[in-house]
Design a protein around this motif. Sequence first.
Motif: not given
Lengths: 200, 200
Positions: A76-80, A85
């Motif tokens: 899931n490329l939105d997950w960081r 932040d």
Amino acid sequence: MSRVVSDIAVTMDGYASGVGQTLEKPFGDLDQAPLHGWMFDEPYAAENADEVAAIVDAGAFIMGRNMFGPDRGEWNLDWRGWWGDEPPYHGPVFVLAHRERAPVEMAGGTTFHFVTDGIHAALERARAEAGERNVSIAGGPATLNQYLAAGLVDELRLHVTPTIAGRGERVFEGVPAQRWEQISVRATTLVTHLVYRPAR
Amino acid sequence: MSRVVSDIAVTMDGYASGVGQTLEKPFGDLDQAPLHGWMFDEPYAAENADEVAAIVDAGAFIMGRNMFGPDRGEWNLDWRGWWGDEPPYHGPVFVLAHRERAPVEMAGGTTFHFVTDGIHAALERARAEAGERNVSIAGGPATLNQYLAAGLVDELRLHVTPTIAGRGERVFEGVPAQRWEQISVRATTLVTHLVYRPAR
């Protein structure tokens, strides 16, 4: 001297995580309050400030994919990551994974790199980045256990909390017989910090 | 006030006994030197004298059959425990068993009683004998785990030694989730003594 260290909070019965991880429950069904209250809740966090600071005092970090996120299979490329932040690592973090992914740069100097060629390759990259500073095996227990079983951990810092979990993921699962040495022990109200190194 | 207490020496990974018990190896394949050296070997025994003395400071004791002896099935009536003619208990010891056997009186006040009607019956008899003194769950881990799972232990004294066993019999196996409190912690050269009581 650079060491490979690991900090992990465990229950009396040796569990560091529960089962059934979800987005809302990074530690699955394990009750986090007794496991991590000493880190986050005042006045206890102040008592344990040195040990808490040491957890992120390393030049590079290694973690398993489940410590990075709750997604499985395709990224899931939105997950960081779980940490917002500006994660508390402020350096390179090598995430053990089966699928490639481009590095993710965060505020404050943390960059997540995704390593698909195993624990030894991850450690080599982490050592190169850490220089004279320590490399931290950040968790979870399955990742730590692989490094313990391979004899690659120079210092293990167990933070033992007075709770019985009954099930979950245990530290030391699959780790064969080894002699260690007790280096230091410090108890505060809610936790005991035990530091061990392999016996010479 | 009389408490139900238990002392047990465990490895870093929570094992208190190995597998494959024989007459020659009461703890099976578990390396006893790191697990019990703090009790028996000088100069370490002197450092831990208070904790060692507390282990046998109770008015009555309860143990499992495998802690009493290596025989299985029909009793070997020549066997009178691992401890020689004068065991260190100096009081009644209730041995949990499936087969009846007449009590065995030893020198120094120790009498082994064999209880075939379960852990609650054994505790009732032990409490009656102990009076104001503590009742000790002497072990092994399988017996302790039954009392822990039943919520019958008032004070658990874990003696954690810096070794990884990798396999054997674990303390807490089968014990469901419970909150405890950390009462005291003391580290000596070879061991850390952690005392816990159930959270109120």
